[in-house]
Design a protein around this motif. Structure first.
Motif, PDB file in Angstrom:
ATOM      1  N   PHE A 118      50.527  17.544   1.009  1.00  0.00           N
ATOM      2  CA  PHE A 118      49.703  18.450   1.818  1.00  0.00           C
ATOM      3  C   PHE A 118      50.526  19.711   2.038  1.00  0.00           C
ATOM      4  O   PHE A 118      51.658  19.640   2.523  1.00  0.00           O
ATOM      5  CB  PHE A 118      49.344  17.808   3.162  1.00  0.00           C
ATOM      6  CG  PHE A 118      48.432  18.663   4.001  1.00  0.00           C
ATOM      7  CD1 PHE A 118      47.059  18.544   3.877  1.00  0.00           C
ATOM      8  CD2 PHE A 118      48.939  19.589   4.900  1.00  0.00           C
ATOM      9  CE1 PHE A 118      46.203  19.340   4.643  1.00  0.00           C
ATOM     10  CE2 PHE A 118      48.099  20.384   5.663  1.00  0.00           C
ATOM     11  CZ  PHE A 118      46.724  20.253   5.532  1.00  0.00           C
ATOM     12  N   ASP A 119      49.981  20.860   1.680  1.00  0.00           N
ATOM     13  CA  ASP A 119      50.729  22.116   1.816  1.00  0.00           C
ATOM     14  C   ASP A 119      49.755  23.232   2.169  1.00  0.00           C
ATOM     15  O   ASP A 119      48.901  23.601   1.355  1.00  0.00           O
ATOM     16  CB  ASP A 119      51.454  22.443   0.509  1.00  0.00           C
ATOM     17  CG  ASP A 119      52.463  23.579   0.666  1.00  0.00           C
ATOM     18  OD1 ASP A 119      52.214  24.479   1.488  1.00  0.00           O
ATOM     19  OD2 ASP A 119      53.494  23.550  -0.038  1.00  0.00           O
ATOM     20  N   PRO A 120      49.849  23.790   3.389  1.00  0.00           N
ATOM     21  CA  PRO A 120      48.899  24.830   3.789  1.00  0.00           C
ATOM     22  C   PRO A 120      49.113  26.165   3.085  1.00  0.00           C
ATOM     23  O   PRO A 120      48.314  27.085   3.276  1.00  0.00           O
ATOM     24  CB  PRO A 120      49.149  24.960   5.300  1.00  0.00           C
ATOM     25  CG  PRO A 120      50.568  24.536   5.482  1.00  0.00           C
ATOM     26  CD  PRO A 120      50.782  23.435   4.475  1.00  0.00           C
ATOM     27  N   THR A 121      50.174  26.283   2.257  1.00  0.00           N
ATOM     28  CA  THR A 121      50.415  27.545   1.553  1.00  0.00           C
ATOM     29  C   THR A 121      49.786  27.578   0.159  1.00  0.00           C
ATOM     30  O   THR A 121      50.071  28.488  -0.627  1.00  0.00           O
ATOM     31  CB  THR A 121      51.926  27.829   1.437  1.00  0.00           C
ATOM     32  OG1 THR A 121      52.542  26.851   0.589  1.00  0.00           O
ATOM     33  CG2 THR A 121      52.591  27.801   2.802  1.00  0.00           C
ATOM     34  N   VAL A 122      48.922  26.606  -0.178  1.00  0.00           N
ATOM     35  CA  VAL A 122      48.304  26.590  -1.511  1.00  0.00           C
ATOM     36  C   VAL A 122      47.213  27.647  -1.675  1.00  0.00           C
ATOM     37  O   VAL A 122      46.588  27.732  -2.741  1.00  0.00           O
ATOM     38  CB  VAL A 122      47.716  25.203  -1.859  1.00  0.00           C
ATOM     39  CG1 VAL A 122      48.808  24.167  -1.967  1.00  0.00           C
ATOM     40  CG2 VAL A 122      46.648  24.797  -0.855  1.00  0.00           C
ATOM     41  N   GLN A 123      46.990  28.475  -0.670  1.00  0.00           N
ATOM     42  CA  GLN A 123      45.969  29.510  -0.791  1.00  0.00           C
ATOM     43  C   GLN A 123      46.213  30.410  -2.004  1.00  0.00           C
ATOM     44  O   GLN A 123      45.261  30.877  -2.643  1.00  0.00           O
ATOM     45  CB  GLN A 123      45.926  30.357   0.494  1.00  0.00           C
ATOM     46  CG  GLN A 123      44.858  31.439   0.521  1.00  0.00           C
ATOM     47  CD  GLN A 123      43.438  30.892   0.529  1.00  0.00           C
ATOM     48  OE1 GLN A 123      43.230  29.688   0.669  1.00  0.00           O
ATOM     49  NE2 GLN A 123      42.461  31.761   0.397  1.00  0.00           N
ATOM     50  N   ALA A 124      47.474  30.632  -2.354  1.00  0.00           N
ATOM     51  CA  ALA A 124      47.768  31.457  -3.532  1.00  0.00           C
ATOM     52  C   ALA A 124      47.202  30.841  -4.806  1.00  0.00           C
ATOM     53  O   ALA A 124      46.762  31.566  -5.713  1.00  0.00           O
ATOM     54  CB  ALA A 124      49.280  31.650  -3.665  1.00  0.00           C
ATOM     55  N   LEU A 125      47.188  29.520  -4.886  1.00  0.00           N
ATOM     56  CA  LEU A 125      46.618  28.844  -6.052  1.00  0.00           C
ATOM     57  C   LEU A 125      45.102  29.007  -6.090  1.00  0.00           C
ATOM     58  O   LEU A 125      44.511  29.223  -7.149  1.00  0.00           O
ATOM     59  CB  LEU A 125      46.997  27.363  -6.041  1.00  0.00           C
ATOM     60  CG  LEU A 125      48.472  27.057  -6.268  1.00  0.00           C
ATOM     61  CD1 LEU A 125      48.758  25.575  -5.999  1.00  0.00           C
ATOM     62  CD2 LEU A 125      48.884  27.433  -7.690  1.00  0.00           C
ATOM     63  N   TRP A 126      44.474  28.875  -4.933  1.00  0.00           N
ATOM     64  CA  TRP A 126      43.022  29.100  -4.841  1.00  0.00           C
ATOM     65  C   TRP A 126      42.685  30.511  -5.312  1.00  0.00           C
ATOM     66  O   TRP A 126      41.796  30.721  -6.137  1.00  0.00           O
ATOM     67  CB  TRP A 126      42.556  28.875  -3.411  1.00  0.00           C
ATOM     68  CG  TRP A 126      41.180  29.401  -3.115  1.00  0.00           C
ATOM     69  CD1 TRP A 126      40.859  30.617  -2.586  1.00  0.00           C
ATOM     70  CD2 TRP A 126      39.932  28.738  -3.357  1.00  0.00           C
ATOM     71  NE1 TRP A 126      39.503  30.751  -2.469  1.00  0.00           N
ATOM     72  CE2 TRP A 126      38.908  29.618  -2.926  1.00  0.00           C
ATOM     73  CE3 TRP A 126      39.599  27.489  -3.869  1.00  0.00           C
ATOM     74  CZ2 TRP A 126      37.560  29.287  -3.013  1.00  0.00           C
ATOM     75  CZ3 TRP A 126      38.248  27.157  -3.956  1.00  0.00           C
ATOM     76  CH2 TRP A 126      37.241  28.048  -3.533  1.00  0.00           C
ATOM     77  N   GLU A 127      43.414  31.507  -4.809  1.00  0.00           N
ATOM     78  CA  GLU A 127      43.138  32.893  -5.155  1.00  0.00           C
ATOM     79  C   GLU A 127      43.341  33.133  -6.652  1.00  0.00           C
ATOM     80  O   GLU A 127      42.555  33.853  -7.290  1.00  0.00           O
ATOM     81  CB  GLU A 127      44.019  33.821  -4.330  1.00  0.00           C
ATOM     82  CG  GLU A 127      43.685  33.793  -2.847  1.00  0.00           C
ATOM     83  CD  GLU A 127      44.687  34.576  -2.011  1.00  0.00           C
ATOM     84  OE1 GLU A 127      45.608  35.195  -2.601  1.00  0.00           O
ATOM     85  OE2 GLU A 127      44.567  34.573  -0.775  1.00  0.00           O
ATOM     86  N   ALA A 128      44.386  32.551  -7.230  1.00  0.00           N
ATOM     87  CA  ALA A 128      44.644  32.733  -8.660  1.00  0.00           C
ATOM     88  C   ALA A 128      43.508  32.167  -9.494  1.00  0.00           C
ATOM     89  O   ALA A 128      43.076  32.773 -10.499  1.00  0.00           O
ATOM     90  CB  ALA A 128      45.970  32.075  -9.036  1.00  0.00           C
ATOM     91  N   HIS A 129      43.006  31.002  -9.106  1.00  0.00           N
ATOM     92  CA  HIS A 129      41.906  30.387  -9.850  1.00  0.00           C
ATOM     93  C   HIS A 129      40.608  31.178  -9.686  1.00  0.00           C
ATOM     94  O   HIS A 129      39.871  31.383 -10.654  1.00  0.00           O
ATOM     95  CB  HIS A 129      41.705  28.937  -9.401  1.00  0.00           C
ATOM     96  CG  HIS A 129      42.679  27.974  -9.991  1.00  0.00           C
ATOM     97  ND1 HIS A 129      43.977  27.856  -9.535  1.00  0.00           N
ATOM     98  CD2 HIS A 129      42.545  27.075 -11.013  1.00  0.00           C
ATOM     99  CE1 HIS A 129      44.605  26.934 -10.242  1.00  0.00           C
ATOM    100  NE2 HIS A 129      43.756  26.436 -11.145  1.00  0.00           N
ATOM    101  N   VAL A 130      40.318  31.602  -8.459  1.00  0.00           N
ATOM    102  CA  VAL A 130      39.084  32.359  -8.230  1.00  0.00           C
ATOM    103  C   VAL A 130      39.108  33.663  -9.021  1.00  0.00           C
ATOM    104  O   VAL A 130      38.117  34.051  -9.648  1.00  0.00           O
ATOM    105  CB  VAL A 130      38.893  32.622  -6.720  1.00  0.00           C
ATOM    106  CG1 VAL A 130      37.783  33.640  -6.491  1.00  0.00           C
ATOM    107  CG2 VAL A 130      38.560  31.327  -5.992  1.00  0.00           C
ATOM    108  N   GLU A 131      40.245  34.358  -9.015  1.00  0.00           N
ATOM    109  CA  GLU A 131      40.360  35.611  -9.764  1.00  0.00           C
ATOM    110  C   GLU A 131      40.199  35.372 -11.268  1.00  0.00           C
ATOM    111  O   GLU A 131      39.530  36.141 -11.967  1.00  0.00           O
ATOM    112  CB  GLU A 131      41.713  36.257  -9.476  1.00  0.00           C
ATOM    113  CG  GLU A 131      41.894  37.612 -10.145  1.00  0.00           C
ATOM    114  CD  GLU A 131      43.206  38.271  -9.790  1.00  0.00           C
ATOM    115  OE1 GLU A 131      43.523  39.314 -10.397  1.00  0.00           O
ATOM    116  OE2 GLU A 131      43.913  37.751  -8.904  1.00  0.00           O
ATOM    117  N   TRP A 132      40.786  34.295 -11.761  1.00  0.00           N
ATOM    118  CA  TRP A 132      40.681  33.984 -13.184  1.00  0.00           C
ATOM    119  C   TRP A 132      39.234  33.704 -13.578  1.00  0.00           C
ATOM    120  O   TRP A 132      38.721  34.248 -14.558  1.00  0.00           O
ATOM    121  CB  TRP A 132      41.567  32.779 -13.506  1.00  0.00           C
ATOM    122  CG  TRP A 132      41.423  32.241 -14.895  1.00  0.00           C
ATOM    123  CD1 TRP A 132      40.702  31.150 -15.298  1.00  0.00           C
ATOM    124  CD2 TRP A 132      41.994  32.783 -16.093  1.00  0.00           C
ATOM    125  NE1 TRP A 132      40.797  30.958 -16.656  1.00  0.00           N
ATOM    126  CE2 TRP A 132      41.593  31.956 -17.171  1.00  0.00           C
ATOM    127  CE3 TRP A 132      42.826  33.878 -16.356  1.00  0.00           C
ATOM    128  CZ2 TRP A 132      41.979  32.194 -18.482  1.00  0.00           C
ATOM    129  CZ3 TRP A 132      43.214  34.110 -17.664  1.00  0.00           C
ATOM    130  CH2 TRP A 132      42.799  33.276 -18.706  1.00  0.00           C
TER     131      TRP A 132
END
Length: 329
Positions: A118-132
């Motif tokens: 569990f890691d609350p800093t995974v937002q960067a991964l969400w953003e990378a996928h959404v942008e892609w």
């Protein structure tokens, strides 16, 4: 640009949910069932009050809606002016509200307990996928170089909760979606309990029963492809990748493994029971990323937790960590 409302699909629902009276059983003439409906943290929300005096139901909607609104102003990614969005934008927040501090402290505690699953800093991964996937010509997964760059901002250990501020590491953004619905569920349930309500089921994206129905029977919670769960008290939370898919062909989903940066693939559905909805919510998120062996290894740290898992082939597994009350599978 992130979508305002990620699509969510429920893996568990209240049995006979079309009518509160249908699941509440007979009510005396002086009493009735009451149901509140609304939204919370981007999901449909409802609260079932079983067999209460009609006068007691008056004003409930305003109280519940005001509390959800207050909490979303601190915790929501869907409100650009929320404390969480300001923290993500500026990298630091002075004088954060008590609920943001408590929710984030819990997130970091669960990160430690689960060894970072569990890691609350995974937002960067969400953003990378959404942008892609915003580029319709991209049909496959984001290349490893994009994932590696996003993962540089993923590390819960660099988040600092200080006496009068919260500070993030370089280029970090937080998401509390992994426990936010459960946290709001707990706060609303606790508020209603203080006001004297007992025989209620709070469903604000995750479910918590303060007590069974007035006649002592449990709330029946339907789940796909299996018999209903009987919930007398405590909380149920679920995580499933299909609840929020990314890409036109569903190539990825929102449950990212912080270690690889890719969507987890061990389980189709994870359901967790715990006395706290926030804990159940966070653990369902973390365990959706874990292998069966990793779940087994974590059990000594998860006292009071019951887990139901279904793998992609439809095989079911269950675990129970220490004593837990209020649920029958």
């Amino acid at each position: 640009m992130l979508p305002d409302r990620p699509t969510r699909r429920r893996a568990i629902t209240i049995f006979a949910s079309a009518a509160a009276v249908a699941i509440a059983g007979p009510a005396s003439p002086a009493r009735a069932d009451f149901e509140w409906r609304g939204t919370a943290m981007g999901a449909d929300a409802r609260i079932l009050f079983n067999d209460i005096e009609p006068a007691a139901a008056k004003g409930i909607a305003a109280l519940v809606e005001a509390e959800i609104d207050r909490l979303e102003n601190e915790l929501s990614l869907f409100r650009s002016g929320s404390e969480l969005c300001r923290l993500n934008r500026d990298g630091a927040l002075t004088a954060p509200g008590g609920d943001l501090r408590r929710a984030l402290a819990l997130a970091l505690e669960i990160a430690a307990v689960t060894n970072g699953l569990f890691d609350p800093t995974v937002q960067a991964l969400w953003e990378a996928h959404v942008e892609w996937f915003a580029d319709r010509s991209h049909t496959g997964l984001p290349p490893q170089a994009i994932i590696a760059r996003a993962r540089q901002a993923v590390d819960w250990r660099t988040v600092r909760i200080e006496p009068d501020s919260i500070r993030l590491g370089d280029n970090q953004r937080l998401t509390l979606n992994g426990l936010g619905q459960g946290y709001v569920t707990d706060r609303v349930a606790d508020m209603l309990a203080v006001k004297g309500f007992a025989n209620i089921l709070v469903d604000l994206g995750e479910m918590r029963a303060i007590a069974p129905r007035r006649d002592g029977s449990p709330w029946l919670i339907a789940r796909g492809g299996a018999g209903p769960l009987q919930l007398a008290e405590g909380a149920l939370a679920t995580s499933e990748g299909s609840g929020c898919v990314l890409g036109a062909d569903g190539a990825a989903h929102h449950l990212f493994d912080p270690r690889s940066g890719r969507s987890a693939a061990h389980w189709r559905t994870i359901i967790v029971h715990h006395r706290s909805a926030a804990m159940a919510d966070a653990l369902s998120t973390a365990l959706a990323i874990a292998s069966a062996d990793e779940i087994q290894a974590l059990l000594p740290r998860l006292s009071g937790t019951a887990i139901w898992a279904t793998d992609p082939a439809g095989r079911r597994s269950t675990w129970a960590a220490g004593p837990h009350d209020g649920i029958v599978g």
